[in-house]
Design a protein around this motif. Structure first.
Motif, PDB file in Angstrom:
ATOM      1  N   ILE A 176     -15.545   6.591   4.021  1.00  0.00           N
ATOM      2  CA  ILE A 176     -14.517   5.536   3.952  1.00  0.00           C
ATOM      3  C   ILE A 176     -15.001   4.390   4.839  1.00  0.00           C
ATOM      4  N   ARG A 177     -15.156   3.229   4.248  1.00  0.00           N
ATOM      5  CA  ARG A 177     -15.734   2.106   5.010  1.00  0.00           C
ATOM      6  C   ARG A 177     -14.705   1.054   5.408  1.00  0.00           C
ATOM      7  N   HIS A 178     -13.554   1.038   4.703  1.00  0.00           N
ATOM      8  CA  HIS A 178     -12.536   0.019   5.001  1.00  0.00           C
ATOM      9  C   HIS A 178     -11.167   0.528   4.567  1.00  0.00           C
ATOM     10  N   PRO A 179     -10.087  -0.079   5.076  1.00  0.00           N
ATOM     11  CA  PRO A 179      -8.746   0.425   4.765  1.00  0.00           C
ATOM     12  C   PRO A 179      -8.454   0.520   3.263  1.00  0.00           C
ATOM     13  N   ALA A 180      -9.020  -0.374   2.454  1.00  0.00           N
ATOM     14  CA  ALA A 180      -8.723  -0.327   1.008  1.00  0.00           C
ATOM     15  C   ALA A 180      -9.193   0.995   0.395  1.00  0.00           C
ATOM     16  N   HIS A 181     -10.292   1.556   0.909  1.00  0.00           N
ATOM     17  CA  HIS A 181     -10.736   2.860   0.396  1.00  0.00           C
ATOM     18  C   HIS A 181      -9.638   3.917   0.570  1.00  0.00           C
ATOM     19  N   CYS A 182      -8.924   3.861   1.687  1.00  0.00           N
ATOM     20  CA  CYS A 182      -7.862   4.845   1.959  1.00  0.00           C
ATOM     21  C   CYS A 182      -6.725   4.706   0.960  1.00  0.00           C
ATOM     22  N   VAL A 183      -6.339   3.476   0.702  1.00  0.00           N
ATOM     23  CA  VAL A 183      -5.237   3.242  -0.239  1.00  0.00           C
ATOM     24  C   VAL A 183      -5.650   3.704  -1.641  1.00  0.00           C
ATOM     25  N   ILE A 184      -6.878   3.409  -2.016  1.00  0.00           N
ATOM     26  CA  ILE A 184      -7.361   3.832  -3.341  1.00  0.00           C
ATOM     27  C   ILE A 184      -7.363   5.364  -3.423  1.00  0.00           C
ATOM     28  N   ALA A 185      -7.908   6.010  -2.374  1.00  0.00           N
ATOM     29  CA  ALA A 185      -7.980   7.485  -2.381  1.00  0.00           C
ATOM     30  C   ALA A 185      -6.577   8.084  -2.505  1.00  0.00           C
ATOM     31  N   ALA A 186      -5.623   7.526  -1.768  1.00  0.00           N
ATOM     32  CA  ALA A 186      -4.246   8.053  -1.815  1.00  0.00           C
ATOM     33  C   ALA A 186      -3.638   7.821  -3.194  1.00  0.00           C
ATOM     34  N   SER A 187      -3.855   6.623  -3.751  1.00  0.00           N
ATOM     35  CA  SER A 187      -3.207   6.340  -5.035  1.00  0.00           C
ATOM     36  C   SER A 187      -3.852   7.139  -6.169  1.00  0.00           C
ATOM     37  N   LEU A 188      -5.110   7.548  -5.997  1.00  0.00           N
ATOM     38  CA  LEU A 188      -5.748   8.355  -7.034  1.00  0.00           C
ATOM     39  C   LEU A 188      -5.357   9.829  -6.935  1.00  0.00           C
ATOM     40  N   GLY A 189      -4.741  10.202  -5.813  1.00  0.00           N
ATOM     41  CA  GLY A 189      -4.267  11.587  -5.678  1.00  0.00           C
ATOM     42  C   GLY A 189      -5.162  12.486  -4.842  1.00  0.00           C
ATOM     43  N   CYS A 190      -6.066  11.904  -4.053  1.00  0.00           N
ATOM     44  CA  CYS A 190      -6.872  12.741  -3.155  1.00  0.00           C
ATOM     45  C   CYS A 190      -5.938  13.434  -2.161  1.00  0.00           C
ATOM     46  N   GLU A 191      -6.206  14.678  -1.862  1.00  0.00           N
ATOM     47  CA  GLU A 191      -5.349  15.395  -0.911  1.00  0.00           C
ATOM     48  C   GLU A 191      -5.626  14.970   0.519  1.00  0.00           C
ATOM     49  N   VAL A 192      -6.881  14.564   0.796  1.00  0.00           N
ATOM     50  CA  VAL A 192      -7.296  14.234   2.162  1.00  0.00           C
ATOM     51  C   VAL A 192      -8.250  13.047   2.118  1.00  0.00           C
ATOM     52  N   ALA A 193      -8.209  12.212   3.168  1.00  0.00           N
ATOM     53  CA  ALA A 193      -9.285  11.236   3.392  1.00  0.00           C
ATOM     54  C   ALA A 193      -9.760  11.439   4.814  1.00  0.00           C
ATOM     55  N   THR A 194     -11.077  11.444   4.999  1.00  0.00           N
ATOM     56  CA  THR A 194     -11.596  11.506   6.364  1.00  0.00           C
ATOM     57  C   THR A 194     -12.086  10.117   6.729  1.00  0.00           C
ATOM     58  N   VAL A 195     -11.537   9.593   7.826  1.00  0.00           N
ATOM     59  CA  VAL A 195     -11.634   8.163   8.099  1.00  0.00           C
ATOM     60  C   VAL A 195     -12.236   7.926   9.495  1.00  0.00           C
ATOM     61  N   PRO A 196     -13.235   7.048   9.599  1.00  0.00           N
ATOM     62  CA  PRO A 196     -13.778   6.728  10.931  1.00  0.00           C
ATOM     63  C   PRO A 196     -12.700   6.078  11.810  1.00  0.00           C
ATOM     64  N   GLY A 197     -12.834   6.259  13.126  1.00  0.00           N
ATOM     65  CA  GLY A 197     -11.867   5.684  14.068  1.00  0.00           C
ATOM     66  C   GLY A 197     -11.717   4.180  13.886  1.00  0.00           C
ATOM     67  N   LYS A 198     -12.848   3.506  13.643  1.00  0.00           N
ATOM     68  CA  LYS A 198     -12.809   2.048  13.474  1.00  0.00           C
ATOM     69  C   LYS A 198     -11.879   1.652  12.312  1.00  0.00           C
ATOM     70  N   VAL A 199     -11.968   2.385  11.215  1.00  0.00           N
ATOM     71  CA  VAL A 199     -11.132   2.056  10.047  1.00  0.00           C
ATOM     72  C   VAL A 199      -9.671   2.433  10.314  1.00  0.00           C
ATOM     73  N   LEU A 200      -9.445   3.556  11.013  1.00  0.00           N
ATOM     74  CA  LEU A 200      -8.054   3.919  11.346  1.00  0.00           C
ATOM     75  C   LEU A 200      -7.423   2.807  12.187  1.00  0.00           C
ATOM     76  N   LYS A 201      -8.211   2.226  13.097  1.00  0.00           N
ATOM     77  CA  LYS A 201      -7.673   1.124  13.923  1.00  0.00           C
ATOM     78  C   LYS A 201      -7.409  -0.112  13.070  1.00  0.00           C
ATOM     79  N   GLN A 202      -8.279  -0.367  12.094  1.00  0.00           N
ATOM     80  CA  GLN A 202      -8.038  -1.513  11.197  1.00  0.00           C
ATOM     81  C   GLN A 202      -6.756  -1.308  10.393  1.00  0.00           C
ATOM     82  N   MET A 203      -6.440  -0.033  10.093  1.00  0.00           N
ATOM     83  CA  MET A 203      -5.234   0.257   9.299  1.00  0.00           C
ATOM     84  C   MET A 203      -3.955  -0.058  10.074  1.00  0.00           C
ATOM     85  N   LEU A 204      -4.064  -0.117  11.414  1.00  0.00           N
ATOM     86  CA  LEU A 204      -2.887  -0.432  12.236  1.00  0.00           C
ATOM     87  C   LEU A 204      -2.457  -1.881  12.086  1.00  0.00           C
TER      88      LEU A 204
END
Ligand code: G3P
Length: 230
Positions: free
Chosen positions: A165-193
């Motif tokens: 996962i390189r940026h917050p949009a990857h997380c939103v895409i993964a969630a909307s596609l139905g992935c059960e889990v995303a593993t996210v670098p700390g830097k991206v988790l902070k960007q999501m805030l």
């Protein structure tokens, strides 16, 4: 979608675990190679900080070596999930480890066909690398979508884990596609805030509240009257 942190840094896990949003963690050889100290200590400390599975990866090339490393990694901590790179050898090791009751995160999966094989071998998690697909101009959205679809239609029990996962949009895409889990670098988790309207809104609420000093006294009194004796 549950969130894991993708890191080899104990300090980063220590900081972000306090947010109360982590369900697990993933490490890999590259992430651990950036850190000082014994990898076993790092992995154990991460396990103590997150209330969930922590992936630790095998590096052997043959099934027997992978299985031996997997069993040894599992002995480090009860929360360890053995991470096995995708290959014919990795599938054989996954089948053996899962038959023995060890959870396996099959990693480096880049296609629905690979995901089908990983599921048949019994993988608990199937890690699809979004960023690395985008790096080679293959749509990670299309591949992850296809993987989620084949997992659902084949009634596989493996969970789809969005990785790289390189940026917050990857997380939103993964969630909307139905992935059960995303593993996210700390830097991206902070960007999501961050959102500029959130910071601006907090600033405005604070300013308006402070314009009525008696409100501050009222709230302090309210809090004091609700103190629970220790
Ligand atoms: O979990 C695998 C992930 O860390 C890979 O990420 O950014 O190296 O492609 P990246």
């Amino acid at each position: 979608m549950r969130l894991f942190i993708d890191t080899g840094s104990v300090a980063e896990v220590e900081e972000i675990a306090q947010w109360g949003i982590l369900s697990g963690a993933t490490t890999n050889p590259s992430l651990l190679a950036k850190e000082d100290g014994d990898p076993g200590d790092i992995i154990r400390r991460i396990c103590d900080l997150v209330n969930g599975p922590v992936s630790a990866e095998v590096v052997a090339k043959e099934p027997a070596g992978m299985v031996a490393e997997g069993r040894a990694l599992r002995a480090l901590h009860e929360q360890i999930c053995v991470k096995v790179p995708f290959s014919a050898a990795g599938l054989a090791a996954t089948a053996e480890l899962t038959a023995d009751g060890h959870p396996v995160n099959m990693t480096l999966v880049f296609s629905a066909n690979q995901a089908l094989l990983a599921a048949e071998a019994g993988a608990t998690y199937i890690s699809c690398f979004m960023g690395r697909l985008d790096d080679i101009s293959v749509s990670s959205t299309e591949v992850v979508s296809e993987i989620v679809d084949v997992m659902r239609t084949s009634e596989a029990t493996s969970e789809v884990l969005a990785a790289s996962i390189r940026h917050p949009a990857h997380c939103v895409i993964a969630a909307s596609l139905g992935c059960e889990v995303a593993t996210v670098p700390g830097k991206v988790l902070k960007q999501m805030l961050d959102h500029p309207l959130t910071s601006k809104g907090i600033e405005l609420f604070e300013k308006d509240w402070q314009s009525r000093p008696e409100f501050g006294e009222w709230l302090s009194g309210l809090v004091a009257s609700h103190q629970v004796p220790a």
